[in-house]
Write a protein that holds these residues in place. Structure first.
Motif, PDB file in Angstrom:
ATOM      1  N   ALA A  20      33.430  11.068  71.064  1.00 29.32           N
ATOM      2  CA  ALA A  20      33.797  12.241  71.675  1.00 29.32           C
ATOM      3  C   ALA A  20      33.595  13.429  70.623  1.00 29.32           C
ATOM      4  CB  ALA A  20      35.029  12.111  72.471  1.00 29.32           C
ATOM      5  N   PRO A  21      33.274  14.668  70.758  1.00 31.50           N
ATOM      6  CA  PRO A  21      33.214  15.726  69.908  1.00 31.50           C
ATOM      7  C   PRO A  21      34.746  16.221  69.879  1.00 31.50           C
ATOM      8  CG  PRO A  21      32.420  16.252  71.952  1.00 31.50           C
ATOM      9  CD  PRO A  21      32.413  14.867  72.168  1.00 31.50           C
ATOM     10  N   LYS A  22      35.302  16.507  68.527  1.00 29.97           N
ATOM     11  CA  LYS A  22      36.870  17.056  68.408  1.00 29.97           C
ATOM     12  C   LYS A  22      36.731  18.580  68.852  1.00 29.97           C
ATOM     13  CE  LYS A  22      37.045  13.896  64.449  1.00 29.97           C
ATOM     14  NZ  LYS A  22      37.422  12.994  65.136  1.00 29.97           N
ATOM     15  N   ARG A  23      35.601  19.173  68.669  1.00 28.25           N
ATOM     16  CA  ARG A  23      35.418  20.523  69.461  1.00 28.25           C
ATOM     17  C   ARG A  23      34.298  21.039  69.871  1.00 28.25           C
ATOM     18  NH1 ARG A  23      39.948  19.481  67.919  1.00 28.25           N
ATOM     19  NH2 ARG A  23      41.713  20.739  66.915  1.00 28.25           N
ATOM     20  N   VAL A  24      34.141  22.008  70.670  1.00 23.47           N
ATOM     21  CA  VAL A  24      32.765  22.716  70.931  1.00 23.47           C
ATOM     22  C   VAL A  24      32.870  23.847  70.364  1.00 23.47           C
ATOM     23  CG1 VAL A  24      31.376  23.019  72.934  1.00 23.47           C
ATOM     24  CG2 VAL A  24      32.763  21.141  73.030  1.00 23.47           C
ATOM     25  N   PHE A  25      31.993  24.199  69.582  1.00 22.96           N
ATOM     26  CA  PHE A  25      31.793  25.463  68.904  1.00 22.96           C
ATOM     27  C   PHE A  25      30.715  26.561  69.420  1.00 22.96           C
ATOM     28  CE2 PHE A  25      33.244  23.024  65.105  1.00 22.96           C
ATOM     29  CZ  PHE A  25      34.654  23.497  65.019  1.00 22.96           C
ATOM     30  N   VAL A  26      30.991  27.912  69.408  1.00 23.55           N
ATOM     31  CA  VAL A  26      30.261  28.485  70.136  1.00 23.55           C
ATOM     32  C   VAL A  26      29.500  29.735  69.393  1.00 23.55           C
ATOM     33  CG1 VAL A  26      31.444  28.225  72.420  1.00 23.55           C
ATOM     34  CG2 VAL A  26      32.139  30.098  71.009  1.00 23.55           C
ATOM     35  N   GLU A  27      30.268  29.977  68.341  1.00 24.89           N
ATOM     36  CA  GLU A  27      29.746  31.053  67.656  1.00 24.89           C
ATOM     37  C   GLU A  27      30.203  30.647  66.125  1.00 24.89           C
ATOM     38  OE1 GLU A  27      30.006  36.024  67.320  1.00 24.89           O
ATOM     39  OE2 GLU A  27      31.536  34.832  68.366  1.00 24.89           O
ATOM     40  N   GLY A  28      29.405  31.241  64.984  1.00 27.57           N
ATOM     41  CA  GLY A  28      29.509  31.192  63.738  1.00 27.57           C
ATOM     42  C   GLY A  28      29.138  32.492  62.945  1.00 27.57           C
ATOM     43  N   ARG A  29      29.957  32.753  61.910  1.00 29.39           N
ATOM     44  CA  ARG A  29      29.546  33.942  61.025  1.00 29.39           C
ATOM     45  C   ARG A  29      30.130  33.650  59.749  1.00 29.39           C
ATOM     46  NH1 ARG A  29      26.826  34.714  64.867  1.00 29.39           N
ATOM     47  NH2 ARG A  29      26.497  36.836  65.829  1.00 29.39           N
ATOM     48  N   ARG A  39      39.583  29.801  69.251  1.00 32.89           N
ATOM     49  CA  ARG A  39      40.255  29.731  68.005  1.00 32.89           C
ATOM     50  C   ARG A  39      38.921  29.789  66.925  1.00 32.89           C
ATOM     51  NH1 ARG A  39      44.205  24.845  65.901  1.00 32.89           N
ATOM     52  NH2 ARG A  39      44.831  25.768  64.081  1.00 32.89           N
ATOM     53  N   GLU A  40      39.436  30.318  65.706  1.00 33.64           N
ATOM     54  CA  GLU A  40      38.511  30.574  64.653  1.00 33.64           C
ATOM     55  C   GLU A  40      38.975  29.407  63.475  1.00 33.64           C
ATOM     56  OE1 GLU A  40      36.943  34.166  62.916  1.00 33.64           O
ATOM     57  OE2 GLU A  40      38.432  33.554  61.399  1.00 33.64           O
ATOM     58  N   TYR A  41      37.919  28.849  62.702  1.00 36.57           N
ATOM     59  CA  TYR A  41      38.082  27.787  61.898  1.00 36.57           C
ATOM     60  C   TYR A  41      37.399  28.308  60.483  1.00 36.57           C
ATOM     61  CZ  TYR A  41      39.217  24.912  65.963  1.00 36.57           C
ATOM     62  OH  TYR A  41      39.857  24.418  67.132  1.00 36.57           O
ATOM     63  N   THR A  42      37.817  27.798  59.393  1.00 36.04           N
ATOM     64  CA  THR A  42      37.034  27.977  58.192  1.00 36.04           C
ATOM     65  C   THR A  42      36.169  26.605  57.837  1.00 36.04           C
ATOM     66  OG1 THR A  42      38.760  29.281  57.083  1.00 36.04           O
ATOM     67  CG2 THR A  42      37.181  28.352  55.673  1.00 36.04           C
ATOM     68  N   ASP A  43      34.883  26.931  57.597  1.00 30.64           N
ATOM     69  CA  ASP A  43      34.003  25.854  57.731  1.00 30.64           C
ATOM     70  C   ASP A  43      34.024  25.266  56.303  1.00 30.64           C
ATOM     71  OD1 ASP A  43      32.034  23.830  57.991  1.00 30.64           O
ATOM     72  OD2 ASP A  43      30.674  25.145  58.779  1.00 30.64           O
ATOM     73  N   LEU A  44      34.414  24.218  55.640  1.00 27.33           N
ATOM     74  CA  LEU A  44      34.714  23.800  54.345  1.00 27.33           C
ATOM     75  C   LEU A  44      33.454  22.517  54.586  1.00 27.33           C
ATOM     76  CD1 LEU A  44      38.363  24.076  53.709  1.00 27.33           C
ATOM     77  CD2 LEU A  44      36.376  25.677  53.234  1.00 27.33           C
ATOM     78  N   LEU A  45      32.833  22.265  55.377  1.00 29.81           N
ATOM     79  CA  LEU A  45      31.937  21.234  55.604  1.00 29.81           C
ATOM     80  C   LEU A  45      30.386  21.656  55.643  1.00 29.81           C
ATOM     81  CD1 LEU A  45      32.054  18.081  55.266  1.00 29.81           C
ATOM     82  CD2 LEU A  45      32.084  17.957  57.799  1.00 29.81           C
ATOM     83  N   ALA A  46      30.176  22.886  56.182  1.00 34.10           N
ATOM     84  CA  ALA A  46      28.875  23.422  56.436  1.00 34.10           C
ATOM     85  C   ALA A  46      27.846  22.404  57.247  1.00 34.10           C
ATOM     86  CB  ALA A  46      28.369  23.678  55.077  1.00 34.10           C
ATOM     87  N   GLY A  47      28.291  22.150  58.164  1.00 38.03           N
ATOM     88  CA  GLY A  47      27.534  21.210  58.976  1.00 38.03           C
ATOM     89  C   GLY A  47      26.740  20.125  58.178  1.00 38.03           C
ATOM     90  N   LEU A  48      27.995  19.372  57.291  1.00 37.96           N
ATOM     91  CA  LEU A  48      27.472  18.119  56.556  1.00 37.96           C
ATOM     92  C   LEU A  48      26.344  18.696  55.496  1.00 37.96           C
ATOM     93  CD1 LEU A  48      27.121  15.084  59.038  1.00 37.96           C
ATOM     94  CD2 LEU A  48      28.799  15.735  57.159  1.00 37.96           C
TER      95      LEU A  48
END
Length: 390
Positions: A20-29, A39-48
């Motif tokens: 199961a996906p942990k979140r469903v993301f809809v936008e990134g900048r 809710r906003e997140y800081t992406d420290l994985l950069a899509g692997l």
């Protein structure tokens, strides 16, 4: 729709390959993403380790949309100028004038290409490393060490021998005149960001040359600036026969490449290998845009920021942090307890995307454009995240 509603739809229609996906993301900048609940997140994985330039980078967006509006696809019966230019730039960056390129759509496909090239040596034996990860397609899986990934799909392409990563004596014991290739990563990302010990890559080069075998370096995760250089193996002072890249090359647009030098660059003849989408004009445009940005001073920033991040985390002096390893902005936070999955879950709840490739290791692979100010909130939050599970 909310995360919960979209997750339910996902569960009804998607094969259960990822859970199961942990979140469903809809936008990134930039270095931030927003989920379906806002809710906003800081992406420290950069899509692997894919989004080196972050989400929706204007240079990549402009290149892709302009190219798609001009010429989107032509198959590999024909060529395009962006494809030729990207191949020229990768070959030149490799530093060997004999280098030639085959474009694919992913890292697994790039490694499938390299695997087929090793067969054209007239030999079949491949020496691979324990702890390695090279992909999920059949040949890439055959040289991936984790039995959990391999065993459900055996028999896989054979004649693969695994040796302990970094053990030169073990390598010397198995590389012989029947060996087609030695394949390794300069840093094993999926094994917890484990760097090759000093002398290991050089020993592999020496042994392959002595026995007429190929040295194949998988740079799918470590290449394209992730470790502070276009190719991480340049720091080892060797020239491989085969190099595979993907992930960061398209900044999210699917593109990979297998580069071959010397005799290996002439192995393929028309009809031996192919791809419908690989190196299409839009993918090549994305790749060229990425290289444009990397060449504009970003690599030095990657090295300096990665060193700063490692120093700041170790400087916390937290009892659950043993050390930080890696290079550039591919870092493994090695813990003193096997709590990494739980810490990664808590980090997500706190608004930080990281992952746990090993039970005792947190992996950080943020966009290469990230700043110290954007990393600081995670560093400050880490002690509390660790304390929650210590």
């Amino acid at each position: 729709m909310s995360n919960q509603e979209l997750q339910a739809r996902y569960g009804h229609v998607m094969m259960n390959a990822f859970g199961a996906p942990k979140r469903v993301f809809v936008e990134g900048r930039g270095v931030h993403v927003r989920d379906a609940d806002g809710r906003e997140y800081t992406d420290l994985l950069a899509g692997l380790a894919v989004l080196g330039l972050g989400h929706a980078h204007p240079a990549v967006t402009r290149a892709v949309t302009t190219q798609l509006d001009t010429l989107g696809h032509i198959s590999n019966l024909y060529a395009s100028e962006p494809q030729i230019r990207l191949a020229e730039r990768l070959a030149a960056a490799l530093g060997d004038p004999s280098a030639r390129v085959f474009f694919s759509n992913s890292g697994s496909e790039a490694n499938e290409t390299a695997f087929k090239l090793t067969r054209l040596t007239g030999r079949t034996k491949i020496v691979a490393m324990e702890g390695s990860f090279h992909g999920r397609t059949s040949a890439a899986l055959a040289i991936t060490h984790n039995p959990k990934y391999r065993e459900p799909f055996e028999p896989l392409p054979g004649d693969v021998v695994f040796v302990p990563y970094g053990d030169v004596a073990a390598l010397e014991a198995v590389v012989d005149d029947e060996t087609a290739a030695v394949v390794l990563e300069v840093l094993q990302g999926e094994n917890g960001v484990v760097p090759a010990p000093d002398g290991h890559v050089q020993a592999a080069r020496r042994l392959t040359e002595a026995h007429g075998a190929l040295l194949w370096i998988d740079e799918v995760q470590t290449g394209i600036g992730r470790c502070g250089a276009l190719f991480a193996h340049h720091a080892e002072g060797v020239t491989p026969d085969l190099v595979t890249v993907a992930k960061g090359l398209g900044n999210g647009f699917p593109v990979g490449a297998c580069l071959a030098t010397g005799r290996a660059s002439d192995f393929f003849q028309p009809g031996m290998h192919g791809t419908t989408f690989g190196g299409n004009p839009v993918a090549a445009a994305a790749g060229n845009a990425v290289l444009d940005v990397l060449e504009d001073g970003l690599l030095e920033h990657v090295t300096e920021t990665g060193d700063w991040l490692a120093g700041e985390i170790e400087g916390l002096g937290h009892p659950l942090v043993d050390h930080v390893r890696g290079r550039g902005l591919l870092r493994g936070v090695v813990l003193t307890a096997d709590i990494a999955p739980a810490v990664a879950e808590s980090a997500l709840d706190a608004g930080f995307i990281i992952n746990a490739p090993r039970p005792g290791v947190l992996r950080l692979a943020p966009p290469l454009i990230i700043t110290r100010d954007e990393l600081r909130p995670f560093v400050d939050a880490l002690p509390a995240l660790l304390d929650r599970h210590g």
